[in-house]
Design an enzyme around this catalytic site. Sequence first.
Site, PDB file in Angstrom:
ATOM      1  N   ASP A  34       0.612  -0.887   5.843  1.00  0.00           N
ATOM      2  CA  ASP A  34       0.610  -0.637   4.782  1.00  0.00           C
ATOM      3  C   ASP A  34       1.943  -0.173   4.238  1.00  0.00           C
ATOM      4  O   ASP A  34       2.569   0.642   5.071  1.00  0.00           O
ATOM      5  CB  ASP A  34      -0.062   0.466   4.808  1.00  0.00           C
ATOM      6  CG  ASP A  34      -1.004   1.180   3.451  1.00  0.00           C
ATOM      7  OD1 ASP A  34       0.141   1.918   3.273  1.00  0.00           O
ATOM      8  OD2 ASP A  34      -2.089   1.296   2.882  1.00  0.00           O
ATOM      9  N   ILE A  35       2.376  -0.244   3.076  1.00  0.00           N
ATOM     10  CA  ILE A  35       3.722   0.398   2.092  1.00  0.00           C
ATOM     11  C   ILE A  35       3.774   1.561   2.696  1.00  0.00           C
ATOM     12  O   ILE A  35       4.829   2.273   2.065  1.00  0.00           O
ATOM     13  CB  ILE A  35       4.270   0.009   0.957  1.00  0.00           C
ATOM     14  CG1 ILE A  35       3.226  -0.258   0.401  1.00  0.00           C
ATOM     15  CG2 ILE A  35       4.297  -1.386   1.324  1.00  0.00           C
ATOM     16  CD1 ILE A  35       3.940  -0.327  -1.085  1.00  0.00           C
ATOM     17  N   ASN A  89     -12.225   1.912   0.372  1.00  0.00           N
ATOM     18  CA  ASN A  89     -12.513   2.607  -0.967  1.00  0.00           C
ATOM     19  C   ASN A  89     -13.030   1.285  -1.769  1.00  0.00           C
ATOM     20  O   ASN A  89     -13.075   0.157  -2.013  1.00  0.00           O
ATOM     21  CB  ASN A  89     -10.931   2.678  -1.277  1.00  0.00           C
ATOM     22  CG  ASN A  89     -10.292   3.769  -0.413  1.00  0.00           C
ATOM     23  OD1 ASN A  89     -10.396   4.716  -0.467  1.00  0.00           O
ATOM     24  ND2 ASN A  89      -9.086   3.588  -0.342  1.00  0.00           N
ATOM     25  N   GLY A  95     -10.370   6.168  -4.710  1.00  0.00           N
ATOM     26  CA  GLY A  95      -9.266   5.715  -4.403  1.00  0.00           C
ATOM     27  C   GLY A  95      -9.292   4.300  -4.113  1.00  0.00           C
ATOM     28  O   GLY A  95      -8.322   4.210  -3.550  1.00  0.00           O
ATOM     29  N   GLN A  96      -9.537   3.469  -4.851  1.00  0.00           N
ATOM     30  CA  GLN A  96      -9.676   2.079  -4.896  1.00  0.00           C
ATOM     31  C   GLN A  96      -8.592   2.186  -5.998  1.00  0.00           C
ATOM     32  O   GLN A  96      -8.276   1.990  -7.033  1.00  0.00           O
ATOM     33  CB  GLN A  96     -10.590   0.930  -4.440  1.00  0.00           C
ATOM     34  CG  GLN A  96     -10.588  -0.678  -4.690  1.00  0.00           C
ATOM     35  CD  GLN A  96     -11.487  -1.044  -4.973  1.00  0.00           C
ATOM     36  OE1 GLN A  96     -12.459  -0.695  -5.443  1.00  0.00           O
ATOM     37  NE2 GLN A  96     -10.845  -2.807  -4.582  1.00  0.00           N
ATOM     38  N   SER A  97      -7.093   1.190  -5.265  1.00  0.00           N
ATOM     39  CA  SER A  97      -5.654   0.685  -6.185  1.00  0.00           C
ATOM     40  C   SER A  97      -5.701  -0.504  -6.573  1.00  0.00           C
ATOM     41  O   SER A  97      -5.988  -0.624  -7.474  1.00  0.00           O
ATOM     42  CB  SER A  97      -5.145   1.968  -5.908  1.00  0.00           C
ATOM     43  OG  SER A  97      -4.381   1.501  -4.777  1.00  0.00           O
ATOM     44  N   HIS A 102     -10.280  -4.366   0.831  1.00  0.00           N
ATOM     45  CA  HIS A 102      -9.599  -4.473   1.228  1.00  0.00           C
ATOM     46  C   HIS A 102      -9.771  -3.133   2.745  1.00  0.00           C
ATOM     47  O   HIS A 102     -10.047  -1.957   2.161  1.00  0.00           O
ATOM     48  CB  HIS A 102      -7.605  -4.632   1.502  1.00  0.00           C
ATOM     49  CG  HIS A 102      -7.556  -2.948   0.367  1.00  0.00           C
ATOM     50  ND1 HIS A 102      -7.711  -3.189  -0.641  1.00  0.00           N
ATOM     51  CD2 HIS A 102      -6.853  -1.786   0.498  1.00  0.00           C
ATOM     52  CE1 HIS A 102      -7.582  -2.034  -1.076  1.00  0.00           C
ATOM     53  NE2 HIS A 102      -6.705  -1.243  -0.498  1.00  0.00           N
ATOM     54  N   HIS A 104      -8.469  -0.084   5.481  1.00  0.00           N
ATOM     55  CA  HIS A 104      -7.190   0.176   5.913  1.00  0.00           C
ATOM     56  C   HIS A 104      -7.557   0.636   7.306  1.00  0.00           C
ATOM     57  O   HIS A 104      -9.104   1.062   7.821  1.00  0.00           O
ATOM     58  CB  HIS A 104      -6.916   1.873   5.581  1.00  0.00           C
ATOM     59  CG  HIS A 104      -6.960   1.533   4.249  1.00  0.00           C
ATOM     60  ND1 HIS A 104      -5.452   1.950   3.464  1.00  0.00           N
ATOM     61  CD2 HIS A 104      -7.449   1.674   2.929  1.00  0.00           C
ATOM     62  CE1 HIS A 104      -5.720   2.118   2.025  1.00  0.00           C
ATOM     63  NE2 HIS A 104      -6.876   1.553   1.350  1.00  0.00           N
TER      64      HIS A 104
END
Length: 116
Positions: A34-35, A89, A95-97, A102, A104
């Site tokens: 994750d960035i 999410n 919180g899904q953007s 995906h 986490h």
Amino acid sequence: MSADTEDCLFCKIVAGEVPADVVATTPRSVAFRDIDPQAPVHCLVVPREHHGDVAVLAAADPLLLADLVALADEVAGDLADGQYRLIFNSGPRAGQSVFHVHGHVISGKQLGWTPA
């Protein structure tokens, strides 16, 4: 890419069009760091195929969901002590953007419970 996935960040990562720190792959899934990590180990596991969220994926291809979970377990075993939290999410209020399913993979420290 279809019109639905043309602007999808994770589809572009899977296709190699956007760089990512890939830590593991299967023929059907990819795991990358994750960035904006929230723990010492914070990776995302994504299917190579585009599915909007985990419920859509589960209905369409349960074996692919199983592949994602197995890859998450592999990542946690390779990068941490094998204990991890796997978070999906579903929807913007959750919180899904990025609307490509995906998970986490969060690990590498004692985790508290802070869903707020």
